[in-house]
Design an enzyme around this catalytic site. Structure first.
Site, PDB file in Angstrom:
ATOM      1  N   GLY A 233     -17.643  13.914  36.138  1.00  0.00           N
ATOM      2  CA  GLY A 233     -17.100  15.058  36.861  1.00  0.00           C
ATOM      3  C   GLY A 233     -17.650  15.318  38.238  1.00  0.00           C
ATOM      4  O   GLY A 233     -17.139  16.181  38.953  1.00  0.00           O
ATOM      5  N   GLU A 268     -21.052   9.806  32.364  1.00  0.00           N
ATOM      6  CA  GLU A 268     -19.741   9.132  32.344  1.00  0.00           C
ATOM      7  C   GLU A 268     -19.013   9.347  33.676  1.00  0.00           C
ATOM      8  O   GLU A 268     -17.932   9.937  33.703  1.00  0.00           O
ATOM      9  CB  GLU A 268     -18.887   9.716  31.213  1.00  0.00           C
ATOM     10  CG  GLU A 268     -19.505   9.646  29.829  1.00  0.00           C
ATOM     11  CD  GLU A 268     -18.732  10.485  28.800  1.00  0.00           C
ATOM     12  OE1 GLU A 268     -17.890  11.305  29.181  1.00  0.00           O
ATOM     13  OE2 GLU A 268     -18.967  10.281  27.601  1.00  0.00           O
ATOM     14  N   PRO A 269     -19.560   8.883  34.784  1.00  0.00           N
ATOM     15  CA  PRO A 269     -18.890   9.137  36.069  1.00  0.00           C
ATOM     16  C   PRO A 269     -17.726   8.175  36.293  1.00  0.00           C
ATOM     17  O   PRO A 269     -17.796   6.998  35.935  1.00  0.00           O
ATOM     18  CB  PRO A 269     -19.998   8.859  37.091  1.00  0.00           C
ATOM     19  CG  PRO A 269     -20.843   7.807  36.440  1.00  0.00           C
ATOM     20  CD  PRO A 269     -20.793   8.085  34.947  1.00  0.00           C
ATOM     21  N   ARG A 271     -14.913   9.121  39.158  1.00  0.00           N
ATOM     22  CA  ARG A 271     -14.646   9.374  40.574  1.00  0.00           C
ATOM     23  C   ARG A 271     -15.863   9.095  41.480  1.00  0.00           C
ATOM     24  O   ARG A 271     -15.715   8.504  42.552  1.00  0.00           O
ATOM     25  CB  ARG A 271     -14.245  10.837  40.722  1.00  0.00           C
ATOM     26  CG  ARG A 271     -13.574  11.187  42.026  1.00  0.00           C
ATOM     27  CD  ARG A 271     -13.380  12.691  42.110  1.00  0.00           C
ATOM     28  NE  ARG A 271     -12.730  13.271  40.963  1.00  0.00           N
ATOM     29  CZ  ARG A 271     -11.416  13.393  40.815  1.00  0.00           C
ATOM     30  NH1 ARG A 271     -10.617  13.013  41.780  1.00  0.00           N
ATOM     31  NH2 ARG A 271     -10.902  13.908  39.721  1.00  0.00           N
ATOM     32  N   ARG A 307      -1.747  11.762  42.427  1.00  0.00           N
ATOM     33  CA  ARG A 307      -2.610  12.951  42.491  1.00  0.00           C
ATOM     34  C   ARG A 307      -2.016  14.108  43.286  1.00  0.00           C
ATOM     35  O   ARG A 307      -2.038  15.234  42.821  1.00  0.00           O
ATOM     36  CB  ARG A 307      -4.007  12.595  42.999  1.00  0.00           C
ATOM     37  CG  ARG A 307      -4.766  11.630  42.082  1.00  0.00           C
ATOM     38  CD  ARG A 307      -6.212  11.453  42.522  1.00  0.00           C
ATOM     39  NE  ARG A 307      -6.990  12.663  42.302  1.00  0.00           N
ATOM     40  CZ  ARG A 307      -7.413  13.480  43.245  1.00  0.00           C
ATOM     41  NH1 ARG A 307      -7.195  13.217  44.512  1.00  0.00           N
ATOM     42  NH2 ARG A 307      -8.086  14.556  42.928  1.00  0.00           N
ATOM     43  N   TYR A 311      -1.558  17.272  40.977  1.00  0.00           N
ATOM     44  CA  TYR A 311      -2.527  18.367  41.094  1.00  0.00           C
ATOM     45  C   TYR A 311      -2.473  19.090  42.436  1.00  0.00           C
ATOM     46  O   TYR A 311      -3.311  19.962  42.681  1.00  0.00           O
ATOM     47  CB  TYR A 311      -3.969  17.856  40.975  1.00  0.00           C
ATOM     48  CG  TYR A 311      -4.290  16.860  39.919  1.00  0.00           C
ATOM     49  CD1 TYR A 311      -4.089  17.145  38.568  1.00  0.00           C
ATOM     50  CD2 TYR A 311      -4.861  15.638  40.250  1.00  0.00           C
ATOM     51  CE1 TYR A 311      -4.449  16.231  37.598  1.00  0.00           C
ATOM     52  CE2 TYR A 311      -5.231  14.719  39.282  1.00  0.00           C
ATOM     53  CZ  TYR A 311      -5.022  15.024  37.960  1.00  0.00           C
ATOM     54  OH  TYR A 311      -5.388  14.120  37.016  1.00  0.00           O
ATOM     55  N   CYS A 338      12.974  10.174  44.595  1.00  0.00           N
ATOM     56  CA  CYS A 338      13.887  11.308  44.512  1.00  0.00           C
ATOM     57  C   CYS A 338      13.280  12.474  43.753  1.00  0.00           C
ATOM     58  O   CYS A 338      13.704  12.826  42.642  1.00  0.00           O
ATOM     59  CB  CYS A 338      15.176  10.848  43.845  1.00  0.00           C
ATOM     60  SG  CYS A 338      15.887   9.488  44.754  1.00  0.00           S
ATOM     61  N   GLU A 339      12.229  13.035  44.321  1.00  0.00           N
ATOM     62  CA  GLU A 339      11.575  14.229  43.795  1.00  0.00           C
ATOM     63  C   GLU A 339      11.016  14.963  45.003  1.00  0.00           C
ATOM     64  O   GLU A 339      10.416  14.331  45.880  1.00  0.00           O
ATOM     65  CB  GLU A 339      10.360  13.876  42.906  1.00  0.00           C
ATOM     66  CG  GLU A 339      10.653  13.123  41.634  1.00  0.00           C
ATOM     67  CD  GLU A 339      11.173  13.997  40.508  1.00  0.00           C
ATOM     68  OE1 GLU A 339      11.116  15.232  40.607  1.00  0.00           O
ATOM     69  OE2 GLU A 339      11.661  13.415  39.535  1.00  0.00           O
TER      70      GLU A 339
HETATM   71  C1  LIG Z   1     -12.221  11.770  32.755  1.00  0.00           C
HETATM   72  C2  LIG Z   1     -13.482  11.789  32.032  1.00  0.00           C
HETATM   73  C3  LIG Z   1     -14.670  11.405  32.672  1.00  0.00           C
HETATM   74  C4  LIG Z   1     -14.748  11.037  34.125  1.00  0.00           C
HETATM   75  O1  LIG Z   1     -14.533  12.087  35.008  1.00  0.00           O
HETATM   76  P1  LIG Z   1     -14.810  11.906  36.572  1.00  0.00           P
HETATM   77  O2  LIG Z   1     -14.445  13.198  37.153  1.00  0.00           O
HETATM   78  O3  LIG Z   1     -13.946  10.795  37.062  1.00  0.00           O
HETATM   79  O4  LIG Z   1     -16.261  11.585  36.738  1.00  0.00           O
HETATM   80  C5  LIG Z   1     -15.830  11.375  31.917  1.00  0.00           C
HETATM   81  N1  LIG Z   1     -15.830  11.709  30.596  1.00  0.00           N
HETATM   82  C6  LIG Z   1     -14.711  12.080  29.959  1.00  0.00           C
HETATM   83  C7  LIG Z   1     -14.783  12.413  28.525  1.00  0.00           C
HETATM   84  C8  LIG Z   1     -13.510  12.143  30.648  1.00  0.00           C
HETATM   85  O5  LIG Z   1     -12.401  12.522  30.016  1.00  0.00           O
END
Ligand SMILES: *Cc1c(COP(=O)(O)O)cnc(C)c1O
Length: 404
Positions: A233, A268-269, A271, A307, A311, A338-339
């Site tokens: 995140g 768990e990165p 982005r 994206r 979003y 076509c959106e």
């Molecule tokens: C999407 C997701 C991530 C990665 O999120 P980023 O914003 O890309 O770092 C990590 N863990 C889980 C469970 C996710 O669903």
């Protein structure tokens, strides 16, 4: 990405060269940036050497995953398909964690057979299912339970995942109950508490709050977790208005946490590792004046980069050749689909553009290609990786024959 003699370049290759040689739209990734991002990420948290599991959903290109694997990263996967790609890229099962609210029994069976590090379960029913399958297979399966810490990540509501109204994880009360129910299970080994509160988070404070919630719960349960999986995140700066994420403060908060609870940290990165490594090179097909504004009609569309349509997110757009002629018109960059949501940005004071000119949409490495589709029977773009002056194709442009 920088201008060398007024030409936009990625590493040592100009964007115009890429367009001329490979056509458009084309995704290009910088190897150097990828390497920097990973090394910086590791350096920021080096005092407790976490296990870093790249979130495969942010970019599923197998050749990129092979590069990421070489830096020692594992994988966070959210489907059996992603697990297969990660394994095929050579990532060891003991570095793979599996998240997601709706894992099917087929997916659970596959994960158990491959002996991955953790299945991060998100409901009581899922744990029951895992236990049932483990029993049949006469195995003891390592799992995590995903906690929904009810923390506001202060990000877009569409990518927030850690509030009680979001579908992810279980609340504190259920978490405590589930630990009691399963801590002595014969077929389940309760190894991890996991969380993931959202994406594109730019403030460290939500993480601090999340850590406080976790600590409170850990103090209430009579069970020792080997792993604390803090999810991903961490945000990146897409426009000059975005601040940069304060890794120092986050690191500090985690170290404080670890002083009270010794455990192995997992991240768990997605982005933060891949987001700023990629650009989407596109060509202006037509320019249409509508009185109020000029539509810059690109050959890239929402199917290539979803994206903005999904979003409302904003990506920088840069011209491939820099000039000093600024347009007085408002420019609206759109695709041919076509959106009406098929638009990337509306910008004032952009430099004057001509038809057939090349532009680059920046920071599309994460959730760019992986969210692409074949809408309007459009073929998916080519993907390239650039290392210095070397260019390598890492995925061919799709052909219409493959679709029809
Ligand atoms: C999407 C997701 C991530 C990665 O999120 P980023 O914003 O890309 O770092 C990590 N863990 C889980 C469970 C996710 O669903």
């Amino acid at each position: 990405m920088k201008y060398i003699k007024r030409k936009l370049t990625i590493e040592k290759v100009s964007v115009e060269t890429i367009a001329k040689k490979f056509g458009t739209p084309t995704y290009c990734y910088s190897y150097g940036k990828l390497k920097n991002n990973i090394n910086n990420f590791k350096r920021n948290f080096k005092s407790f050497s976490p296990l870093i599991c790249f979130a495969v959903k942010s970019n599923t290109n197998i050749n990129l995953l092979k590069e990421i694997k070489k830096f020692g990263l594992g994988a966070d996967v959210v489907s059996v398909g992603e697990m297969m790609v990660a394994l095929k890229a050579g990532i060891k099962p003991n570095k793979i964690v599996f998240s997601g609210v709706g894992k099917t029994s087929h997916e659970i069976r596959y994960a158990i057979e491959k002996k991955i590090l953790l299945i991060n379960a998100e409901s009581e029913s899922e744990i029951k299912e895992i236990e049932k399958i483990a029993k049949i297979k006469k195995k003891k399966v390592q799992i995590g339970i995903r906690l929904n810490p009810n923390t506001d990540a202060k990000t877009l509501s569409q990518i927030s995942t850690g509030k009680k109204e979001n579908k992810f994880g279980v609340n504190s009360k259920s978490f405590i109950k589930l630990v009691e129910l399963y801590k002595n299970s014969k077929n389940i080994e309760l190894k991890c508490l996991s969380v993931h509160i959202g994406s594109q988070i730019l403030d460290y404070k939500p993480y601090e709050k999340m850590l406080n919630v976790i600590m409170k719960i850990l103090n209430k349960v009579n069970h020792k977790f080997e792993f604390i999986d803090l999810g991903g995140g961490m945000g990146i700066s897409y426009t000059h208005k975005n601040k940069v994420f304060n890794y120092k403060k986050y690191n500090f908060a985690i170290k404080k946490f670890l002083n009270n609870y010794k455990s192995k940290i997992i991240f768990e990165p997605g982005r933060a590792v891949i987001g700023n490594t990629g650009i989407l090179v596109s060509k202006v097909i037509y320019i249409k004046n509508s009185g109020k504004k000029n539509f810059i009609i690109l050959d890239a569309a929402m199917n290539d980069l979803m994206r903005p349509a999904l979003y409302g997110s904003k990506h920088k757009i840069l011209p491939s050749s820099k000039s000093n002629r600024i347009s007085k018109e408002i420019y609206e960059f759109v695709g041919p689909i076509c959106e009406s949501t098929d638009k990337f940005r509306t910008l004032k004071n952009f430099q004057k553009l001509k038809e057939k000119e090349i532009i680059a949409i920046c920071d599309v490495g994460a959730y760019g290609m992986s969210l692409s589709s074949n809408y309007n029977v459009r073929t998916k773009p080519l993907e390239l990786i650039i290392k210095g002056s070397k260019i390598k194709i890492i995925k061919k442009r799709q052909k219409h024959e493959e679709l029809i």
